[in-house]
Design an enzyme around this catalytic site. Structure first.
Site, mmCIF file in Angstrom:
data_model
loop_
_atom_site.group_PDB
_atom_site.id
_atom_site.type_symbol
_atom_site.label_atom_id
_atom_site.label_comp_id
_atom_site.label_asym_id
_atom_site.label_seq_id
_atom_site.Cartn_x
_atom_site.Cartn_y
_atom_site.Cartn_z
ATOM 1 N N ASP A 133 0.884 -1.171 0.000
ATOM 2 C CA ASP A 133 0.000 0.000 0.000
ATOM 3 C C ASP A 133 0.920 1.218 0.000
ATOM 4 O OD1 ASP A 133 -2.370 1.641 0.375
ATOM 5 O OD2 ASP A 133 -1.815 1.815 2.480
ATOM 6 N N SER A 134 0.318 2.389 -0.187
ATOM 7 C CA SER A 134 1.103 3.624 -0.090
ATOM 8 C C SER A 134 1.602 3.844 1.337
ATOM 9 C CB SER A 134 0.235 4.816 -0.500
ATOM 10 O OG SER A 134 -0.839 4.946 0.418
ATOM 11 N N GLY A 150 -2.895 9.073 -3.402
ATOM 12 C CA GLY A 150 -4.188 9.583 -3.852
ATOM 13 C C GLY A 150 -4.186 11.030 -4.314
ATOM 14 N N CYS A 191 -4.373 -1.302 -1.963
ATOM 15 C CA CYS A 191 -4.540 0.142 -2.102
ATOM 16 C C CYS A 191 -5.498 0.397 -3.262
ATOM 17 C CB CYS A 191 -3.178 0.770 -2.392
ATOM 18 S SG CYS A 191 -3.237 2.538 -2.735
ATOM 19 N N ASN A 192 -6.589 1.087 -2.992
ATOM 20 C CA ASN A 192 -7.567 1.386 -4.048
ATOM 21 C C ASN A 192 -6.953 2.268 -5.132
ATOM 22 O OD1 ASN A 192 -10.550 0.608 -2.925
ATOM 23 N ND2 ASN A 192 -9.177 1.154 -1.266
ATOM 24 N N THR A 193 -6.154 3.236 -4.714
ATOM 25 C CA THR A 193 -5.574 4.197 -5.665
ATOM 26 C C THR A 193 -4.590 3.491 -6.599
ATOM 27 O OG1 THR A 193 -5.687 5.780 -3.839
ATOM 28 C CG2 THR A 193 -4.522 6.482 -5.821
ATOM 29 N N CYS A 235 -10.860 3.678 0.627
ATOM 30 C CA CYS A 235 -9.404 3.806 0.799
ATOM 31 C C CYS A 235 -9.050 2.929 1.988
ATOM 32 C CB CYS A 235 -9.034 5.259 1.072
ATOM 33 S SG CYS A 235 -7.344 5.500 1.684
ATOM 34 N N THR A 236 -7.995 2.149 1.840
ATOM 35 C CA THR A 236 -7.692 1.150 2.873
ATOM 36 C C THR A 236 -7.247 1.767 4.199
ATOM 37 O OG1 THR A 236 -5.474 0.868 1.918
ATOM 38 C CG2 THR A 236 -7.182 -0.691 1.227
ATOM 39 N N HIS A 237 -6.924 3.054 4.196
ATOM 40 C CA HIS A 237 -6.588 3.725 5.465
ATOM 41 C C HIS A 237 -7.831 3.958 6.341
ATOM 42 C CE1 HIS A 237 -2.759 4.700 3.497
ATOM 43 N NE2 HIS A 237 -2.319 5.237 4.625
#
Ligand code: DGL
Length: 273
Positions: free
Chosen positions: A12-13, A45, A76-78, A190-192
């Site tokens: 992920d980011s 993002g 990560c969706n982005t 968003c995974t956050h």
């Protein structure tokens, strides 16, 4: 090392993908994972597609080259929106799982047929997301909210900023609740964001259904591994296989996030890819 005993790569980011890793570890307790937080290059993002695609490929190359991963989960969706196509083209031989905002289940679950979607600007503007939205035309009204700054506030565990941004963004979206035309369902795109659920609840109330994508991603990962004959053998007496944590940002951010959210006391390595 036989292919099935190799680890699964997850990235992920930053720390957000830990919400997906949590679901993966629960679904696949015998698998080893290598988790990469690209916090040194976040937020994805609010950057352009080239940045996100270049970073995604650099991390995938690293995980394949240095850890011989048997599968890759883009947590990560982005990054999924920007890079899943080119990642699939570059690595056709390994199971590859991405994540996208849970619009379809949300449209099905909503009684008021009004659904809120919180995600990064990059995800909401992506072609992939716009196509998903168009495919659900007429099934529900979607209220889209780009959440600039929220992932980074979560990354730094900045409680004051998290509180302020959650209140600002949910306030801007409109009415939440079970009354007609109110949003009774909120997609965390968003995974956050699953890590600030309790803060969001203070604004939207307890009755709104929250949807995130960790569990479906974990189930899809199991399906693909099974189909490829790559599920790890069940070792007698072993409860949960080890996970390795690496970050391109601050080691302490990832270490404390893993402890806070996964109850894991772990060492985190610094990564320079
Ligand atoms: N966690 C990422 C996602 O699911 C984005 C956070 C960022 O902007 O870096 O979209």
């Amino acid at each position: 090392m036989s292919a099935a005993t190799r680890p699964i790569g997850v990235f992920d980011s930053g720390v957000g993908g830990l919400s997906v890793l949590r679901a993966l570890r629960a679904e696949l307790p015998h698998e080893q994972f290598v988790y990469v937080a690209d916090s040194g290059h976040a937020p994805y993002g609010e950057r352009d597609d080239d940045h996100v695609t270049t970073r995604s490929h650099a991390i995938a190359d690293y995980l394949l080259g240095q850890h011989q991963i048997k599968a890759l989960v883009v947590a990560c969706n982005t990054a999924t929106a920007a890079a899943i196509k080119t990642l699939r083209a570059a690595y056709p031989s390994i199971p590859l799982v991405g994540i996208e905002p849970a619009l379809k289940p949300a449209a099905a679950a909503s009684q008021t047929k009004t659904v809120g979607v919180m995600a990064t600007r990059g995800t909401l503007q992506s072609e992939k997301f716009q196509a998903l939205l168009a495919s659900l035309h007429g099934q529900a009204t979607f209220v889209l909210q780009p959440c600039d700054g929220l992932a980074i506030a979560i990354e730094h565990n900045d409680a004051i900023k998290i509180e302020a941004l959650c209140a600002e963004y949910t306030g801007a979206m409109g009415l939440f609740g079970l009354n007609s035309a109110a949003m009774d369902t909120l997609v965390l795109g968003c995974t956050h964001y699953p890590f600030v659920e309790s803060v969001l609840r203070r604004s939207i109330g307890e009755q709104v259904t929250l949807l995130e994508g960790g569990a479906p991603v974990a189930r899809q990962t199991r399906r693909l591994l099974d189909a490829a004959g790559l599920l790890a053998p069940t070792a007698a007496g072993q409860s949960v296989a080890p996970t390795q944590f690496l970050t391109t940002g601050h080691v302490e951010d990832l270490r404390s996030a893993a402890q806070r959210w996964l109850q894991l006391d772990t060492q985190v390595g610094a990564l320079g890819v």
